[in-house]
Design a protein around this motif. Structure first.
Motif, short mmCIF file in Angstrom:
data_model
loop_
_atom_site.label_atom_id
_atom_site.label_comp_id
_atom_site.label_asym_id
_atom_site.label_seq_id
_atom_site.Cartn_x
_atom_site.Cartn_y
_atom_site.Cartn_z
N ARG A 31 0.82 -1.22 0.00
CA ARG A 31 0.00 0.00 0.00
C ARG A 31 0.85 1.27 0.00
N THR A 32 1.84 1.32 -0.88
CA THR A 32 2.75 2.46 -0.95
C THR A 32 2.86 2.93 -2.39
N GLU A 33 2.87 4.24 -2.58
CA GLU A 33 3.02 4.79 -3.93
C GLU A 33 4.50 5.01 -4.23
N TYR A 34 4.92 4.60 -5.42
CA TYR A 34 6.31 4.75 -5.85
C TYR A 34 6.38 5.48 -7.19
N SER A 35 7.47 6.20 -7.40
CA SER A 35 7.77 6.82 -8.69
C SER A 35 9.18 6.37 -9.07
N VAL A 36 9.33 5.92 -10.31
CA VAL A 36 10.63 5.43 -10.77
C VAL A 36 10.99 6.08 -12.10
N ALA A 37 12.23 6.56 -12.21
CA ALA A 37 12.76 7.05 -13.48
C ALA A 37 14.21 6.57 -13.58
N VAL A 38 14.67 6.33 -14.80
CA VAL A 38 16.04 5.84 -14.96
C VAL A 38 16.80 6.67 -15.99
N GLN A 39 18.12 6.61 -15.91
CA GLN A 39 18.97 7.15 -16.95
C GLN A 39 20.15 6.22 -17.10
N THR A 40 20.77 6.24 -18.28
CA THR A 40 21.89 5.35 -18.54
C THR A 40 23.18 6.16 -18.68
N ALA A 41 24.30 5.49 -18.39
CA ALA A 41 25.61 6.10 -18.56
C ALA A 41 26.50 5.11 -19.30
N VAL A 42 27.04 5.55 -20.43
CA VAL A 42 27.89 4.69 -21.25
C VAL A 42 29.29 5.29 -21.29
N LYS A 43 30.28 4.46 -20.94
CA LYS A 43 31.66 4.93 -20.96
C LYS A 43 32.18 4.91 -22.40
N GLN A 44 32.71 6.03 -22.85
CA GLN A 44 33.23 6.14 -24.22
C GLN A 44 34.72 5.85 -24.25
N SER A 45 35.27 5.75 -25.46
CA SER A 45 36.68 5.39 -25.62
C SER A 45 37.62 6.39 -24.96
N ASP A 46 37.19 7.66 -24.85
CA ASP A 46 38.06 8.67 -24.21
C ASP A 46 37.93 8.67 -22.69
N GLY A 47 37.16 7.72 -22.15
CA GLY A 47 37.01 7.63 -20.70
C GLY A 47 35.88 8.47 -20.13
N GLU A 48 35.30 9.33 -20.97
CA GLU A 48 34.17 10.14 -20.51
C GLU A 48 32.89 9.32 -20.58
N TYR A 49 31.89 9.76 -19.80
CA TYR A 49 30.60 9.07 -19.81
C TYR A 49 29.59 9.85 -20.64
N LEU A 50 28.86 9.13 -21.48
CA LEU A 50 27.74 9.71 -22.21
C LEU A 50 26.49 9.37 -21.41
N VAL A 51 25.86 10.39 -20.83
CA VAL A 51 24.72 10.17 -19.94
C VAL A 51 23.43 10.53 -20.67
N SER A 52 22.49 9.63 -20.64
CA SER A 52 21.20 9.86 -21.30
C SER A 52 20.35 10.84 -20.49
N GLY A 53 19.29 11.30 -21.11
CA GLY A 53 18.28 12.05 -20.37
C GLY A 53 17.49 11.09 -19.49
N GLU A 59 4.77 5.74 -12.35
CA GLU A 59 4.20 5.80 -11.00
C GLU A 59 3.29 4.60 -10.81
N PHE A 60 3.43 3.96 -9.65
CA PHE A 60 2.58 2.81 -9.36
C PHE A 60 2.37 2.68 -7.86
N CYS A 61 1.38 1.92 -7.51
CA CYS A 61 1.07 1.70 -6.09
C CYS A 61 1.03 0.21 -5.84
N THR A 62 1.71 -0.23 -4.78
CA THR A 62 1.70 -1.66 -4.45
C THR A 62 0.40 -2.02 -3.74
N GLY A 63 0.05 -3.28 -3.82
CA GLY A 63 -1.18 -3.75 -3.20
C GLY A 63 -0.97 -4.16 -1.75
N ASP A 64 -1.99 -4.78 -1.19
CA ASP A 64 -1.90 -5.29 0.17
C ASP A 64 -1.11 -6.59 0.20
N TYR A 65 -0.75 -7.04 1.40
CA TYR A 65 -0.15 -8.36 1.53
C TYR A 65 -1.16 -9.42 1.12
#
Length: 84
Positions: A31-53, A59-65
């Motif tokens: 019985r809890t509301e959650y919000s989830v968002a993700v982003q990715t990070a890819v290491k490039q050949s120069d050692g820098e990271y390319l980070v996505s938006g 958003e979702f809500c879990t049910g009862d036991y």
């Protein structure tokens, strides 16, 4: 509010080739509301990271036991109480 403003992020030290799936395990409360968002990070050949938006926020809500879960919790509680 945009997730980037209120969700701390950390780049991983070791990047793995894409495409890949990252599986996370979270213990969610009933019985809890959650919000989830993700982003990715890819290491490039120069050692820098390319980070996505940020992805769309899901958003979702879990049910009862479920009854069997309640029974398991009761069983655990009785075992612990028996040892005390």
């Amino acid at each position: 509010q945009h997730p980037a403003q209120d969700v701390p992020t950390k780049l991983v030290a070791k990047a793995v080739p894409l495409p890949m799936t990252v599986r996370g395990h979270w213990f969610l409360s009933p019985r809890t509301e959650y919000s989830v968002a993700v982003q990715t990070a890819v290491k490039q050949s120069d050692g820098e990271y390319l980070v996505s938006g940020w992805s769309e926020t899901v958003e979702f809500c879990t049910g009862d036991y479920a009854k069997e879960h309640l029974a398991q919790l009761q069983e655990k509680a009785e075992l612990i109480a028996g040892r005390m």
